[in-house]
Design a protein around this motif. Structure first.
Motif, PDB file in Angstrom:
ATOM      1  N   ILE A   1       0.845  -1.190   0.000  1.00 24.54           N
ATOM      2  CA  ILE A   1       0.000   0.000   0.000  1.00 24.54           C
ATOM      3  C   ILE A   1       0.879   1.238   0.000  1.00 24.54           C
ATOM      4  CG2 ILE A   1      -1.583   1.342   1.427  1.00 24.54           C
ATOM      5  CD1 ILE A   1      -2.923  -1.198   2.229  1.00 24.54           C
ATOM      6  N   CYS A   2       1.956   1.139   0.726  1.00 25.06           N
ATOM      7  CA  CYS A   2       2.867   2.263   0.827  1.00 25.06           C
ATOM      8  C   CYS A   2       3.374   2.666  -0.552  1.00 25.06           C
ATOM      9  CB  CYS A   2       4.014   1.870   1.735  1.00 25.06           C
ATOM     10  SG  CYS A   2       4.963   3.225   2.283  1.00 25.06           S
ATOM     11  N   THR A   3       3.731   1.686  -1.333  1.00 24.81           N
ATOM     12  CA  THR A   3       4.181   2.000  -2.682  1.00 24.81           C
ATOM     13  C   THR A   3       3.051   2.609  -3.497  1.00 24.81           C
ATOM     14  OG1 THR A   3       5.683   0.167  -2.557  1.00 24.81           O
ATOM     15  CG2 THR A   3       5.247   1.050  -4.721  1.00 24.81           C
ATOM     16  N   MET A   4       1.885   2.026  -3.381  1.00 25.16           N
ATOM     17  CA  MET A   4       0.754   2.566  -4.132  1.00 25.16           C
ATOM     18  C   MET A   4       0.504   4.014  -3.739  1.00 25.16           C
ATOM     19  SD  MET A   4      -2.049  -0.434  -4.103  1.00 25.16           S
ATOM     20  CE  MET A   4      -1.700  -2.092  -4.607  1.00 25.16           C
ATOM     21  N   VAL A   5       0.610   4.267  -2.463  1.00 26.41           N
ATOM     22  CA  VAL A   5       0.363   5.619  -1.982  1.00 26.41           C
ATOM     23  C   VAL A   5       1.405   6.581  -2.522  1.00 26.41           C
ATOM     24  CG1 VAL A   5       0.561   7.014   0.080  1.00 26.41           C
ATOM     25  CG2 VAL A   5      -0.939   5.081   0.064  1.00 26.41           C
ATOM     26  N   ALA A   6       2.633   6.103  -2.559  1.00 24.37           N
ATOM     27  CA  ALA A   6       3.677   6.974  -3.065  1.00 24.37           C
ATOM     28  C   ALA A   6       3.432   7.328  -4.519  1.00 24.37           C
ATOM     29  CB  ALA A   6       5.038   6.311  -2.906  1.00 24.37           C
ATOM     30  N   VAL A   7       2.817   6.409  -5.237  1.00 26.02           N
ATOM     31  CA  VAL A   7       2.534   6.675  -6.641  1.00 26.02           C
ATOM     32  C   VAL A   7       1.287   7.537  -6.777  1.00 26.02           C
ATOM     33  CG1 VAL A   7       2.031   5.619  -8.837  1.00 26.02           C
ATOM     34  CG2 VAL A   7       3.623   4.538  -7.307  1.00 26.02           C
ATOM     35  N   GLN A   8       0.287   7.192  -6.056  1.00 23.72           N
ATOM     36  CA  GLN A   8      -0.996   7.880  -6.175  1.00 23.72           C
ATOM     37  C   GLN A   8      -1.532   8.235  -4.798  1.00 23.72           C
ATOM     38  OE1 GLN A   8      -2.887   8.671  -8.848  1.00 23.72           O
ATOM     39  NE2 GLN A   8      -1.397   7.954 -10.329  1.00 23.72           N
ATOM     40  N   PRO A   9      -1.087   9.324  -4.213  1.00 17.86           N
ATOM     41  CA  PRO A   9      -1.453   9.602  -2.822  1.00 17.86           C
ATOM     42  C   PRO A   9      -2.944   9.795  -2.603  1.00 17.86           C
ATOM     43  CG  PRO A   9       0.033  11.265  -3.713  1.00 17.86           C
ATOM     44  CD  PRO A   9      -0.276  10.354  -4.813  1.00 17.86           C
ATOM     45  N   THR A  10      -3.636  10.249  -3.587  1.00 19.76           N
ATOM     46  CA  THR A  10      -5.042  10.575  -3.355  1.00 19.76           C
ATOM     47  C   THR A  10      -5.909   9.341  -3.171  1.00 19.76           C
ATOM     48  OG1 THR A  10      -5.177  10.766  -5.725  1.00 19.76           O
ATOM     49  CG2 THR A  10      -5.120  12.805  -4.471  1.00 19.76           C
ATOM     50  N   LEU A  11      -5.408   8.205  -3.620  1.00 15.39           N
ATOM     51  CA  LEU A  11      -6.270   7.034  -3.620  1.00 15.39           C
ATOM     52  C   LEU A  11      -6.698   6.608  -2.230  1.00 15.39           C
ATOM     53  CD1 LEU A  11      -4.637   4.815  -6.341  1.00 15.39           C
ATOM     54  CD2 LEU A  11      -6.744   6.074  -6.446  1.00 15.39           C
ATOM     55  N   PHE A  12      -5.838   6.781  -1.280  1.00 18.21           N
ATOM     56  CA  PHE A  12      -6.131   6.202   0.023  1.00 18.21           C
ATOM     57  C   PHE A  12      -6.652   7.223   1.021  1.00 18.21           C
ATOM     58  CE2 PHE A  12      -3.541   2.822  -1.653  1.00 18.21           C
ATOM     59  CZ  PHE A  12      -4.159   1.710  -1.132  1.00 18.21           C
ATOM     60  N   GLU A  13      -6.951   8.410   0.548  1.00 23.15           N
ATOM     61  CA  GLU A  13      -7.353   9.447   1.482  1.00 23.15           C
ATOM     62  C   GLU A  13      -8.514   9.028   2.372  1.00 23.15           C
ATOM     63  OE1 GLU A  13      -8.051  13.068  -0.608  1.00 23.15           O
ATOM     64  OE2 GLU A  13      -5.908  13.233  -1.008  1.00 23.15           O
ATOM     65  N   THR A  14      -9.457   8.349   1.786  1.00 19.84           N
ATOM     66  CA  THR A  14     -10.647   8.009   2.567  1.00 19.84           C
ATOM     67  C   THR A  14     -10.357   6.947   3.615  1.00 19.84           C
ATOM     68  OG1 THR A  14     -11.179   6.567   0.750  1.00 19.84           O
ATOM     69  CG2 THR A  14     -12.391   8.620   0.887  1.00 19.84           C
ATOM     70  N   HIS A  15      -9.285   6.248   3.458  1.00 21.75           N
ATOM     71  CA  HIS A  15      -9.009   5.168   4.402  1.00 21.75           C
ATOM     72  C   HIS A  15      -8.040   5.580   5.490  1.00 21.75           C
ATOM     73  CE1 HIS A  15     -10.903   2.430   1.647  1.00 21.75           C
ATOM     74  NE2 HIS A  15     -10.137   2.881   0.692  1.00 21.75           N
ATOM     75  N   PHE A  16      -7.788   6.880   5.575  1.00 17.11           N
ATOM     76  CA  PHE A  16      -6.549   7.185   6.275  1.00 17.11           C
ATOM     77  C   PHE A  16      -6.558   6.769   7.741  1.00 17.11           C
ATOM     78  CE2 PHE A  16      -8.454  10.790   8.150  1.00 17.11           C
ATOM     79  CZ  PHE A  16      -7.582  11.312   9.071  1.00 17.11           C
ATOM     80  N   ASN A  17      -7.746   6.699   8.348  1.00 23.56           N
ATOM     81  CA  ASN A  17      -7.683   6.282   9.746  1.00 23.56           C
ATOM     82  C   ASN A  17      -7.496   4.782   9.915  1.00 23.56           C
ATOM     83  OD1 ASN A  17     -10.167   5.423   9.103  1.00 23.56           O
ATOM     84  ND2 ASN A  17     -11.273   6.767  10.497  1.00 23.56           N
ATOM     85  N   ALA A  18      -7.473   4.056   8.829  1.00 27.28           N
ATOM     86  CA  ALA A  18      -7.129   2.644   8.941  1.00 27.28           C
ATOM     87  C   ALA A  18      -5.638   2.469   9.191  1.00 27.28           C
ATOM     88  CB  ALA A  18      -7.531   1.904   7.686  1.00 27.28           C
ATOM     89  N   PHE A  19      -4.882   3.522   8.996  1.00 29.81           N
ATOM     90  CA  PHE A  19      -3.436   3.394   9.120  1.00 29.81           C
ATOM     91  C   PHE A  19      -2.915   3.951  10.435  1.00 29.81           C
ATOM     92  CE2 PHE A  19      -4.274   3.782   4.530  1.00 29.81           C
ATOM     93  CZ  PHE A  19      -3.973   2.497   4.208  1.00 29.81           C
ATOM     94  N   PHE A  20      -3.820   4.238  11.341  1.00 31.58           N
ATOM     95  CA  PHE A  20      -3.351   4.704  12.634  1.00 31.58           C
ATOM     96  C   PHE A  20      -2.610   3.570  13.333  1.00 31.58           C
ATOM     97  CE2 PHE A  20      -6.758   8.207  13.215  1.00 31.58           C
ATOM     98  CZ  PHE A  20      -6.079   8.965  12.297  1.00 31.58           C
TER      99      PHE A  20
END
Lengths: 521, 971
Positions: free
Chosen positions: B399-418
């Protein structure tokens, strides 16, 4: 002094090692020349090379199997045990991947048994990990509890299972139901047979597997006198609370466990009420996915015995809190905060129906400290909250703690620096309270010890500042577990459960259960 | 062998007993003996000495005995290669055994014996079993192929042949093993896949989970090589996105401003309600379109031509429900048919319980699906991460790599990464990394609160990581920087050296981005320097202390631009007259000229000379003193092109890249065009200015200067605000005091700190040579006898530059510029490069280096290869399928959309004889449902097919499975 559990750095270091076969010293000249030849091509062997099953408490080997070249197990195990010990020491989830030489070692731990798989080349890491997980599930289905002694007793079955499950390093068949056709489990009947007939009981079935096994997870000669199917809906609440007991973050995850004891090839369809609440889901392979996508009916041919039919995540409960102006995207962050505070007193508007509250208070002096925790149930829940366990993780510099509780049992574990407090049932009239007196290693002492090496730069720090430092530093993690039986917290319920395709009428049962998943203060 | 145990009589006796048991005639005793033997084996003992006794038992008929012997054989045969050859005969016999279980077992064991001599025999056996009637045996054959290959890679061609036959198999169970063999033996032979591609896609749902993983990988690679890129978004970590990841804000590649689906995506992420609607819509329409697709596929298999005439019909009308979906369909419209088939048929796998499958399919979608389709994939990934704590680490990494490529994709999930307190440190690091990537203005407050909670953790390393994360967030969003710096300031007093150091370093980086804002923070920090112990922190503070001039320099430039255009004109005028040199005519220099301060004017005179010469001079010095290179370059760049940072960078680059004269040459041309605009500007200003105002301003200016000269002899700044000057004075005094005191412990500092102290001292000297002079000379003296070469060199350069008690060298003129040039704000790199370039989901990705056997993903072709290669076998099957296709519709609809199409085409692909036979039988469809559901075991839905399968299954897999299928269906 702190051991970092995972060693990514050393992964890179090891990788560049040249190909040096670690094979047995018994290799004949023929094979060794062959192996040199082979090493040029060997770059594409994939899949699991070797598998070790070890006891992580006594650190002894229970079983091992190689699919590729033999791997020296001593060094691999050393590495794994080291990593395991580190994770136990710090109360963390274990990491799964380490390297030893040119081997990549994956390991997972279940109870006292650690499963280790190694591979040398590009293999999907998750495939290996999932396989190990599944291996445990299978062994559990066979031996009910997996311990070293059990494994040694049934090593023949174990090896057969491994043979069936993994061929040339690639997992093949891992459904316990399917495997039971190929490798009969060691049950009472078999043992009785072997005694009576003076011959070994059926160790291996020699029947054509496909006749018996139209579905990979279910054989078709299952017969029960009474047909039953039971569903357990287990929901767990994950929540993070802050030090004042406010809920910062929460989520509900659920799973439906099925215990099926049905004859023949039944076709079960299960419809759930409130299924619109399900946000994300995953299914057992037996579930017809298209059916769920169209009309939200879980339709499946059950595997025999116990299995997890589906797991789901409940949508963020903005549906319930209509009165509240909570925004899913945290646009109005304050509203969410207020909502949580307000919801604390009025359960109707709460987003997170956490059935109990925890209020910790911690004060630490320089050498003495005190942690007190008040814990109680919220009246909103009709069913009683049971078997609450609080695990209080104290800071590392705590040398001794003396817990005393007004209700329930409390004990101190000095390896993990934690206090366990168990409350079976809450008393009606009073709220239980835990007080822990802790003795601390003097901070200044350790501070000065550090400074000693630094030489002239360390002057005495003013006492007031030191106090501030300490307060910032100390943090008590409280991990909470509880269970509420008979109630599903999300409101997802089984509406109907139909069994078709067979004539009998099975008895059915549904249980609801709510658990505290990862509640952290 | 015996030597190990010679001293242990008891063991020796046990062994003798065991040997006796093995050679016994009683079957039971034998079994017992074997069991004990395997027990010994499993505890890691060497058991090869019993080999002969065990192998004798192979001839036994008892199946149980065989199994045990086989277990033993596989383990020990390698050590006893010659004896192992003896067992071959009994294997041969077993391969002809009527029971498929025995055949499969024999083949499996035979191929597992790692003795190269038996390879030819094994290959023969594999070839025979590859066309066995029982799928179970065929699977064993497929699994044997890689084993043979590992043993003897020269046999590749023969094996590929076998694989080719096996790929035709229509039992998912077998096919998954065949693909595994393909992946290992001949992963590059894409041509073998072409004709089976559609079949594989449709069978994907019916395979076992492990097969699905392998298959998803294969298909990803295949599709990357065969299909065009789905849209213009980045899929891979490029240099630019890495740079962004390390704190450079908003690189253009990531601005989601693309025609078509880009707009849709924006809309979607901006409006959560709309998103929900979109999801549910797309889901429901997926369902329905799947249904329609299955119809479509049935038809198309029935009639290939029909399919060709209506290529992309099904999706478009259905998804009109929402705007986003419409755009989505528009984006997808140019995807190849087969490409869409792949995406569609793999989508259900995201609901698998196996995290490996979810990851593999997630990677497939990430690489191949249009961006508008991705949210669903990502939700599945996030969910999988929660469900399996063991897989969490690897999923997060991906996911980290995906985020680095496309940061906007995971915005809605961000509290899953706490971060959860029980997460191991590296998982925490990954989570923080992801959090910093998804940080936006909306979620920043929540995120910061969460991060601040982490700061209270007792794990220092984690706190340090968190500080770094906070710094990165603040760098992305300057509006929260003030809050961050304030909270970090507290932490600079943290008892842990590491934490405090990290805090100061991050503060420094943030301060440098906006120095004016954080002036007080800086001053407080400098006061605290005494208390800081971490070398990095001390170095950072030392730099900040010297940064004074820089702070106010930036200040001055702003002021000058805003309020005092006229003054500037005035200041520039003399320089214009003197040399016409605009480049070095910053207002500063000009003004100093008018002030005529003793040594400074002398210093400025050469500065007004044509700059190319300067470059040359500087360059010569560069060559002379290697260590001073960077500074000198900075000077030359600074002097020439202060007005324009880009030129600055260019010049610096060229100077660094090319040594000597070449460099000065390249520097010259960049210089020349620079002159013109400046001159123009200046002339324009002169024209516009009025005499009266000029005079007035000049007066005012002089008055101010007189005041300022008391404090700062080299006033660079024209700032009217008195308070600012006072703070500046305070600042200088403070910095000076700190530096002076730091000299006490100077020898104990680390090199970086020493360098920074030296730099700062020089900067202070530039400001006030009289007061700082003694300190500097003392410092230089100390540096000159320092252990580090670097520091000695640096000291020598500075000595030459400032001529402390010596003759002025040409360098002296640049002293100021060298030290005070604008420095780019440092990027805050992520603590570890947590992302890497390898394919998602692979082992190489997880361990961050190329694992042996890893092959990079192929790039998308610019022009898609013709899709007709995949039509091949449909074309040949055209006739037969056309007749048989109709009846099969309702039948095998268990999990996959349509199994029927595969099997009948498969039955007919081999040769024309089969098609003939199918023509005659005319009911190919019913057998399809028979085979399809037989394999996946549909009992309820396809009950209708059970009636006629026995009649028609003969042509299904005419070569092999016929009786087997019939029997399984008739159960």
């Amino acid at each position: 002094d702190r051991v970092v559990p995972c060693s990514w750095a050393c992964v890179t270091a090891f990788a560049l090692k040249s190909y040096a076969p670690q094979d047995t010293p018994h290799a004949s000249p023929v094979t060794s020349t062959k192996r040199q030849f082979q090493s040029r091509f060997d770059s594409r062997t994939m899949g699991i090379g070797s598998l070790f099953i070890v006891n992580n408490e006594t650190e002894s080997l229970c079983a091992l199997k190689h699919w590729g070249a033999t791997v020296g197990h001593v060094s691999v195990l050393e590495k794994v045990f080291a990593s395991h010990r580190a994770s136990v020491k710090h109360n963390l989830y274990a990491d799964v991947l380490t390297t030893e030489g040119k081997q990549y070692c994956f390991h997972i731990t279940r109870g006292e048994i650690t499963y280790i798989a190694t591979c040398e080349t590009e293999t999907e890491p998750l495939m290996v990990i999932e396989f190990l997980t599944q291996l445990h599930v299978v062994l559990k289905a066979y031996f009910t509890d997996v311990t070293e002694s059990v494994l040694q007793e049934h090593h023949v079955t174990l090896y057969q299972l491994l043979d069936e499950m993994l061929d040339s390093g690639i997992p093949v068949n891992t459904h316990p139901g399917g495997l039971k056709v190929l490798v009969p489990p060691p049950n009472l009947l078999n043992r009785a047979q072997s005694v009576v007939f003076g011959h070994q009981g059926v160790l291996v079935s020699d029947q054509d597997p496909l006749k018996l096994l139209p579905l990979p997870w279910r054989s078709n000669n299952i017969k029960y006198a009474s047909n039953e199917i039971y569903l357990d809906i287990i929901e767990s609440i994950d929540a993070t609370l802050d030090s004042e007991g406010r809920v910062l973050h929460s989520a509900i995850h659920g799973a439906i466990e099925v215990n099926s004891r049905l004859s023949g090839m039944p076709d079960v369809s299960l419809s759930l009420s409130n299924s619109h609440l399900i946000e994300e889901y995953s299914f057992h392979p037996s579930v017809r996915l298209s059916r769920f996508a169209t009309d939200r009916v879980v339709s499946f041919v059950p595997a025999d015995g116990t299995f997890t039919l589906m797991s789901y995540k409940v949508k963020a409960p903005q549906v319930k809190a209509e009165t509240n102006s909570w925004q899913p995207k945290y646009i109005k962050q304050n509203a969410w905060q207020q909502g949580a505070v307000g919801g604390f007193n009025s359960p109707t508007t709460t987003q997170v129906p956490l059935p109990l509250y925890i209020r910790p208070q911690a004060t630490f002096g320089s050498t003495q400290g005190r942690v007190s925790i008040v814990c109680g149930t919220k009246p909103a829940f009709e069913k009683p909250v049971e078997s609450v366990t609080l695990e209080v993780r104290l800071p590392d510099r705590v040398t001794f703690a003396d817990p005393s509780a007004t209700h329930g049992l409390a004990s101190y574990d000095d390896v993990g620096h934690s206090v366990r407090w168990m409350i079976d049932k809450f008393p009606v009239d009073k709220t239980p309270c835990l007080t822990v007196q802790v003795t601390l290693e003097s901070y200044e002492a350790s501070d000065l010890a550090k400074q000693g090496g630094k030489g002239s730069s360390g002057k005495a720090v003013p006492g007031e500042k030191n106090g501030r430092r300490v307060r910032l530093q100390e943090l008590v993690d409280i991990h909470c577990n509880f269970s509420v039986s008979g109630v599903g917290v999300s409101g997802i319920k089984v509406e109907t459960l139909q069994v078709r395709n067979e004539k009998y009428k099975p008895s059915q049962g549904v249980r609801y259960h709510t658990r505290g998943g990862r509640v952290v203060v | 062998m015996a030597g190990n145990y010679a001293d242990d009589a008891q063991i020796e006796e046990e062994r003798r007993e065991l040997d006796k048991a093995l050679r016994s005639t009683n079957a039971r005793e034998k079994l017992d003996g074997l069991k004990r033997l395997i027990g010994m084996m499993s505890s890691g003992k060497d058991v090869s000495s019993f080999f002969a006794a065990v192998v004798m038992n192979l001839a036994q008929d008892s199946f149980e005995l065989k199994v045990l012997v086989y277990i033993y054989l596989v383990r020990t045969a390698e050590q006893k290669a010659d004896e192992a050859l003896l067992s071959i005969n009994s294997f041969q016999k077993d391969l002809a055994h009527p029971n498929p279980r025995v055949r499969a077992l024999a083949l499996r064991v035979m191929s597992s014996i790692r003795v190269p001599m038996i390879v030819p025999v094994v290959i023969l056996a594999v070839r025979k079993c590859a066309v066995d009637v029982s799928p179970y045996v065929r699977k064993a054959a497929a699994a044997a192929i890689p084993k043979v290959f590992r043993l003897d890679a020269t046999r590749q061609n023969e094996l590929v042949e076998i694989i080719e036959t096996m790929l035709r198999d229509s039992t998912p169970f077998v096919l998954s093993s065949a693909v595994a063999a393909f992946q290992e033996v001949c992963p590059t032979r894409v041509d073998l896949i072409h004709r089976h591609f559609r079949k594989i896609c449709r069978m994907l749902v019916d395979m076992d989970e492990w097969g699905q993983i392998l298959m998803a990988n294969l298909l990803t690679r295949y599709a990357r090589a065969q299909f065009k890129q789905p849209d213009a978004y980045d899929r891979e970590l490029t240099a630019s996105s890495v740079a962004r990841g390390s704190g450079q804000v908003e690189s253009p590649t990531l601005a989601l401003a693309l025609p078509g689906d880009g707009g849709a995506f924006e809309k979607q992420s901006a409006n959560p309600v709309g998103t929900a609607g979109f999801y549910s819509d797309s889901e429901s329409s997926d369902g329905s379109s799947d249904a329609s697709d299955s119809d479509d596929d049935d038809d198309s298999d029935g009639d290939t031509k029909k399919k060709k005439t209506k290529p992309s019909k099904p999706k478009a009308p259905k998804q009109n429900a929402s705007l986003a979906a419409a755009a989505n369909a528009g984006g997808e419209s140019y995807l190849d048919d087969d490409h869409r088939l792949l995406l569609r048929s793999s989508r259900p796998l995201l609901q698998s319980q196996n995290a490996g499958v979810v990851m593999a399919v997630g990677a497939l979608h990430f690489y191949l699906a249009p961006v508008a389709d991705l949210p669903k994939t990502l939700r599945a990934l996030v969910f999988a991460m929660r469900c399996k704590p063991e897989s969490q680490h690897i999923v997060l990494k991906n996911i980290c790599t995906m985020v680095a490529v496309q940061p906007t994709l995971f915005e809605t999930h961000f509290n899953a990464f706490f971060v959860h307190p029980a997460d191991p440190l590296d998982v925490r690091g990954l989570k923080l990394e992801i959090l910093t990537h998804v940080c936006t203005a909306e979620n920043a407050p929540v995120l910061l609160r969460e991060l601040q909670a982490y700061l209270r953790s007792s794990n220092d390393q984690f706190v340090a990581l968190t500080i770094r994360a906070i710094g990165r967030c603040a760098a992305i969003m300057p509006q929260i920087a003030t809050v961050c710096v304030r909270s970090l300031l507290e932490l600079s007093l943290h008892p842990s050296e590491k934490v405090a150091g990290e805090a100061v370093v991050v503060i420094r980086a943030l301060v440098q981005r906006d120095p004016k804002e954080h002036l007080h923070v800086v001053m407080r920090l400098i006061r605290r320097m005494e208390q800081l112990r971490s070398p990095a922190a001390r170095a950072a503070v030392a730099w900040l202390a010297g940064g004074e001039l820089y702070v106010f320099g930036a200040d001055a430039e702003k002021d000058a631009e805003a309020e005092a255009v006229l003054e500037r004109v005035k200041a520039v005028a003399p320089v214009l007259g003197a040399a016409g040199d605009g480049a070095s005519a910053t207002n500063v220099d000009g003004r100093v000229d008018t002030e005529t301060d003793g040594p400074e004017s002398a210093a400025e005179t050469p500065a007004a000379a044509p700059s190319p010469e300067h470059t040359g001079k500087v360059l010569s010095t560069v060559r002379a003193v290697e260590q001073g290179a960077l500074h000198a370059i900075a000077v030359s760049a600074n002097g020439e092109a202060k007005e324009e940072p880009t030129t600055d960078a260019e010049a610096a680059d060229s100077l660094m890249g090319e040594p000597g004269a070449a460099a000065s040459e390249t520097a010259t041309p960049t210089e020349v065009p620079e002159l013109d605009p400046v001159q123009n500007q200046v002339t324009a200003m002169v024209i516009s200015s009025k005499d009266s105002s000029k005079k007035k301003d000049k007066k005012k200016y002089r008055k101010e200067k007189a005041q300022a000269a008391k404090v700062e002899r080299k006033a660079r700044v024209v700032s009217a605000a008195k308070s600012a000057r006072e703070t500046r004075t305070d600042f200088w005094e403070l910095a000076f005091a700190v530096i002076k005191r730091s000299l006490n412990g100077f020898p104990n500092e680390t090199d970086t700190t020493k360098l920074q102290i030296l730099n700062t001292a020089c900067k202070l000297y530039v400001k006030s040579p009289e007061r700082a002079g003694p300190v500097l000379s003392h410092l230089l003296a100390m540096c000159a006898c320092d252990g580090s070469v670097d520091i000695r060199d640096r000291a020598r350069v500075y000595k030459a530059m400032f001529a402390v008690g010596g003759n002025a060298t040409p360098l002296a003129t640049f002293g100021k510029q060298i030290l005070l040039c604008a420095k780019p704000a440092p990027a805050l790199p992520s603590p570890a490069a947590q992302t890497c370039l390898h394919a998602l989901g692979s082992l190489s990705h997880a361990v961050e280096h190329k694992a042996p056997g890893f092959v990079d993903l192929p790039a998308h072709p610019q022009v898609a290869p013709p899709s007709s290669v995949r039509d091949l076998h449909y074309a040949s099957a055209n006739d037969a399928a056309g007749k048989s296709g109709k009846a099969g519709k309702g039948g095998g609809d268990f999990y996959s959309d349509s199994d029927d199409s595969d099997s009948d085409s498969d039955g007919s692909l081999d040769s024309s004889e089969y098609t003939d036979s199918e023509n005659e039988s005319g009911s190919g469809s019913s057998d399809d449902s028979g085979s399809g559901s037989g394999s996946d075991g549909d009992s309820g839905d396809s009950a209708g097919s059970g009636s006629d399968d026995s009649g028609s299954s003969s042509d299904d897999d005419a070569d092999d499975v016929s009786d087997d299928d019939a029997s399984s269906d008739s159960e």
